[in-house]
Design an enzyme around this catalytic site. Structure first.
Site, PDB file in Angstrom:
ATOM      1  CE  LYS A   1       0.684   2.009   3.314  1.00  5.70           C
ATOM      2  NZ  LYS A   1       1.924   2.563   3.966  1.00  5.70           N
TER       3      LYS A   1
ATOM      4  CE1 TYR B   1      -2.206  -0.262   7.260  1.00  2.00           C
ATOM      5  CE2 TYR B   1      -0.770   1.621   6.945  1.00  2.00           C
ATOM      6  CZ  TYR B   1      -0.963   0.258   7.001  1.00  2.00           C
ATOM      7  OH  TYR B   1       0.101  -0.583   6.802  1.00  2.00           O
TER       8      TYR B   1
HETATM    9  P1  NDP Z   1      12.411   1.522   2.257  1.00  2.00           P
HETATM   10  O1  NDP Z   1      12.929   2.822   1.766  1.00  2.00           O
HETATM   11  O2  NDP Z   1      12.894   1.026   3.558  1.00  2.00           O
HETATM   12  O3  NDP Z   1      12.688   0.383   1.151  1.00  2.00           O
HETATM   13  C1  NDP Z   1      12.354   0.565  -0.204  1.00  2.00           C
HETATM   14  C2  NDP Z   1      13.292  -0.296  -1.045  1.00  2.00           C
HETATM   15  O4  NDP Z   1      12.892  -0.147  -2.406  1.00  2.00           O
HETATM   16  C3  NDP Z   1      14.756   0.154  -1.023  1.00  2.00           C
HETATM   17  O5  NDP Z   1      15.469  -0.390   0.042  1.00  2.00           O
HETATM   18  C4  NDP Z   1      15.267  -0.339  -2.366  1.00  2.00           C
HETATM   19  O6  NDP Z   1      15.614  -1.720  -2.256  1.00  2.00           O
HETATM   20  C5  NDP Z   1      14.023  -0.284  -3.254  1.00  2.00           C
HETATM   21  N1  NDP Z   1      14.063   0.844  -4.197  1.00  2.00           N
HETATM   22  C6  NDP Z   1      13.997   0.718  -5.551  1.00  2.00           C
HETATM   23  N2  NDP Z   1      14.070   1.913  -6.133  1.00  2.00           N
HETATM   24  C7  NDP Z   1      14.197   2.834  -5.153  1.00  2.00           C
HETATM   25  C8  NDP Z   1      14.320   4.265  -5.149  1.00  2.00           C
HETATM   26  N3  NDP Z   1      14.306   4.983  -6.294  1.00  2.00           N
HETATM   27  N4  NDP Z   1      14.416   4.888  -3.958  1.00  2.00           N
HETATM   28  C9  NDP Z   1      14.397   4.196  -2.794  1.00  2.00           C
HETATM   29  N5  NDP Z   1      14.285   2.843  -2.745  1.00  2.00           N
HETATM   30  C10 NDP Z   1      14.183   2.167  -3.923  1.00  2.00           C
HETATM   31  O7  NDP Z   1      10.811   1.635   2.255  1.00  2.00           O
HETATM   32  P2  NDP Z   1       9.759   0.771   3.082  1.00  2.00           P
HETATM   33  O8  NDP Z   1      10.200  -0.652   3.143  1.00  2.00           O
HETATM   34  O9  NDP Z   1       9.467   1.446   4.357  1.00  2.00           O
HETATM   35  O10 NDP Z   1       8.435   0.925   2.162  1.00  2.00           O
HETATM   36  C11 NDP Z   1       8.319   0.215   0.932  1.00  2.00           C
HETATM   37  C12 NDP Z   1       6.837   0.074   0.583  1.00  2.00           C
HETATM   38  O11 NDP Z   1       6.190  -0.679   1.597  1.00  2.00           O
HETATM   39  C13 NDP Z   1       6.075   1.403   0.502  1.00  2.00           C
HETATM   40  O12 NDP Z   1       5.138   1.345  -0.548  1.00  2.00           O
HETATM   41  C14 NDP Z   1       5.371   1.507   1.840  1.00  2.00           C
HETATM   42  O13 NDP Z   1       4.186   2.263   1.787  1.00  2.00           O
HETATM   43  C15 NDP Z   1       5.086   0.040   2.139  1.00  2.00           C
HETATM   44  N6  NDP Z   1       4.993  -0.250   3.567  1.00  2.00           N
HETATM   45  C16 NDP Z   1       3.898  -0.918   4.034  1.00  2.00           C
HETATM   46  C17 NDP Z   1       3.754  -1.190   5.368  1.00  2.00           C
HETATM   47  C18 NDP Z   1       2.556  -1.926   5.869  1.00  2.00           C
HETATM   48  O14 NDP Z   1       2.306  -1.919   7.075  1.00  2.00           O
HETATM   49  N7  NDP Z   1       1.797  -2.580   5.016  1.00  2.00           N
HETATM   50  C19 NDP Z   1       4.753  -0.751   6.340  1.00  2.00           C
HETATM   51  C20 NDP Z   1       5.900  -0.098   5.749  1.00  2.00           C
HETATM   52  C21 NDP Z   1       5.990   0.140   4.402  1.00  2.00           C
HETATM   53  P3  NDP Z   1      16.933  -2.332  -2.965  1.00  2.00           P
HETATM   54  O15 NDP Z   1      18.104  -1.628  -2.335  1.00  2.00           O
HETATM   55  O16 NDP Z   1      16.859  -3.771  -2.623  1.00  2.00           O
HETATM   56  O17 NDP Z   1      16.800  -2.054  -4.437  1.00  2.00           O
END
Ligand code: NDP
Length: 378
Positions: free
Chosen positions: A141, A230
């Site tokens: 989401k 949410y």
């Molecule tokens: P993070 O920033 O911690 O992780 C995102 C990952 O996406 C990065 O580590 C990277 O992985 C990859 N990525 C690819 N392209 C990019 C870019 N241009 N900039 C930054 N990162 C990029 O984010 P979150 O894990 O907190 O959030 C990710 C998704 O999950 C969001 O959509 C958020 O809304 C959702 N979410 C949902 C939750 C829930 O409760 N359902 C809770 C937290 C988040 P790599 O280095 O491996 O390429």
């Protein structure tokens, strides 16, 4: 849209709470078993796309405990991180993909489901790439940052004959599910007055890698897209998944202009329903909020703080507190979605539901910008 709550859903959610808590595979329904045997069906192979905090801190650990899924690979922009994950979680290095090589997943029979956990505006391209590789898709989401992207995701999954689900974990959380049942069965009559709020302090606690949340191009918006979705979800749950007909909204004053240069800091909005019900809502990147309350003529329900966080929510009602099994949200969601795929059941959180919520958030932003009342085209 599939009916979000099939008639079997209440007993199925109770079942999920029990299996995830106790690992009682013996309770598996027939469709969770391999055809003609008493053996559990093969675990579905899941690939995580984007190895950030939610994938690393929540989903990968959950996949170690699920009954019906296993982690079989990753998609990452950082091959070194991918190799560390392969060593830690025991999948082959051939199952590490890059964002530009997701088409190679088509030839890997271990992969059943691709779970997209990248920044919001990238969900569409990663979902569509997974669908083209012939894999079921779960996308985090908010589903996307525009209704047009949601439509493209739904169309790609339909064309490929694969599922599209949104990572709305609370549909698989038993207290929230009971609130949905109360709303659907109208235990207290229709809920007419609803309040909801969600937020967290993004700054200065934000880690550098999550600063994309302040970048409008990647996030699509601020706390409405991240936390407010949410609230939108929960309000629609109290209306038995009806969509609002109109919204009004206002951005709140910005007290940290250096931080919130592209996205809103906080906002509040209303959602009006066809039966006259009104929800008053707010979302924030500076306030630690997380609760919901809905009032009907015959009683009320309340998900008190921390309603939408990972901690086990409480459910209070005018009849007294409700007790349900305690579950790990991510395990319950992953197992629930795996059983939906295996059992060919309608999903509790299909792509069409994610699209509805993006239509609502789009209308909320339009209302905040115009200062007027905006009809929702969900
Ligand atoms: P993070 O920033 O911690 O992780 C995102 C990952 O996406 C990065 O580590 C990277 O992985 C990859 N990525 C690819 N392209 C990019 C870019 N241009 N900039 C930054 N990162 C990029 O984010 P979150 O894990 O907190 O959030 C990710 C998704 O999950 C969001 O959509 C958020 O809304 C959702 N979410 C949902 C939750 C829930 O409760 N359902 C809770 C937290 C988040 P790599 O280095 O491996 O390429």
């Amino acid at each position: 849209m599939h009916p979000p709550y099939p008639s079997t859903s209440v007993s199925r959610r109770r079942f999920l709470g029990q299996v995830t808590a106790a690992g009682a595979l013996a309770l598996a329904p027939r469709w969770a078993l391999a055809a003609g045997t008493d053996q559990p069906r093969k675990k579905l192979g899941v690939v995580l796309v984007g190895l950030g905090s939610y994938a690393g801190d929540r989903l990968a650990p959950a996949l170690q405990n699920t009954q019906h899924c296993r982690l079989v690979g990753v998609v990452t922009g950082n091959p070194e991180k991918g190799r560390k994950w392969a060593a830690k979680y025991g999948f082959p290095e051939q199952s590490i993909y890059g964002y530009g090589t997701m088409d190679r997943m088509a030839t890997n029979p271990d992969i059943d489901v691709v779970y997209v956990v990248t920044p919001n505006s990238l969900h569409a391209q990663h979902c569509i790439a997974a669908a083209k590789a012939g894999k079921h898709v779960i996308t985090e989401k908010p589903m996307a940052t525009s209704v047009e992207d949601c439509d493209a995701m739904i169309a790609a999954c339909k064309a490929a004959g694969v599922r599209l689900m949104v990572g709305y974990r609370l549909h698989y959380e038993p207290h929230t599910a009971e609130m949905c049942r109360i709303a659907r069965d109208r235990d207290f009559g229709p809920f007419m007055k609803i309040t909801g709020e969600n937020g967290f302090a993004i700054w200065p606690e934000a880690r550098p890698q999550t600063v994309w949340r302040l970048d409008k191009k990647l996030a699509g918006g601020g706390p409405l897209m991240d936390m407010g979705v949410y609230v939108v979800q929960a309000v629609c749950m109290t209306k038995a998944e009806a969509s609002p007909v109109a919204v009004t909204a206002q951005f709140d004053p910005v007290t940290m202009p250096d931080v919130f240069t592209e996205v809103e800091q906080s906002l509040h909005w209303t959602m009006e329903f066809a039966d006259g019900a009104v929800a008053h809502c707010r979302a924030s990147y500076v306030n630690q909020w997380s609760s919901l309350r809905a009032d009907a003529a015959g009683g009320w329900v309340e998900l008190p703080y921390p309603a939408f966080y990972y901690d086990e929510p409480l459910l209070n009602t005018s009849r007294g507190p409700v007790e349900r099994p305690l579950v790990n949200h991510q395990e319950a969601q992953l197992d629930g979605m795996a059983l939906e795929i295996a059992g060919k059941l309608p999903s509790l959180a299909p792509g069409e539901m994610g699209r509805r919520d993006i239509a609502i958030t789009t209308a909320i932003y339009a209302a905040a910008r115009s200062g007027g009342r905006v009809a929702v085209q969900a």
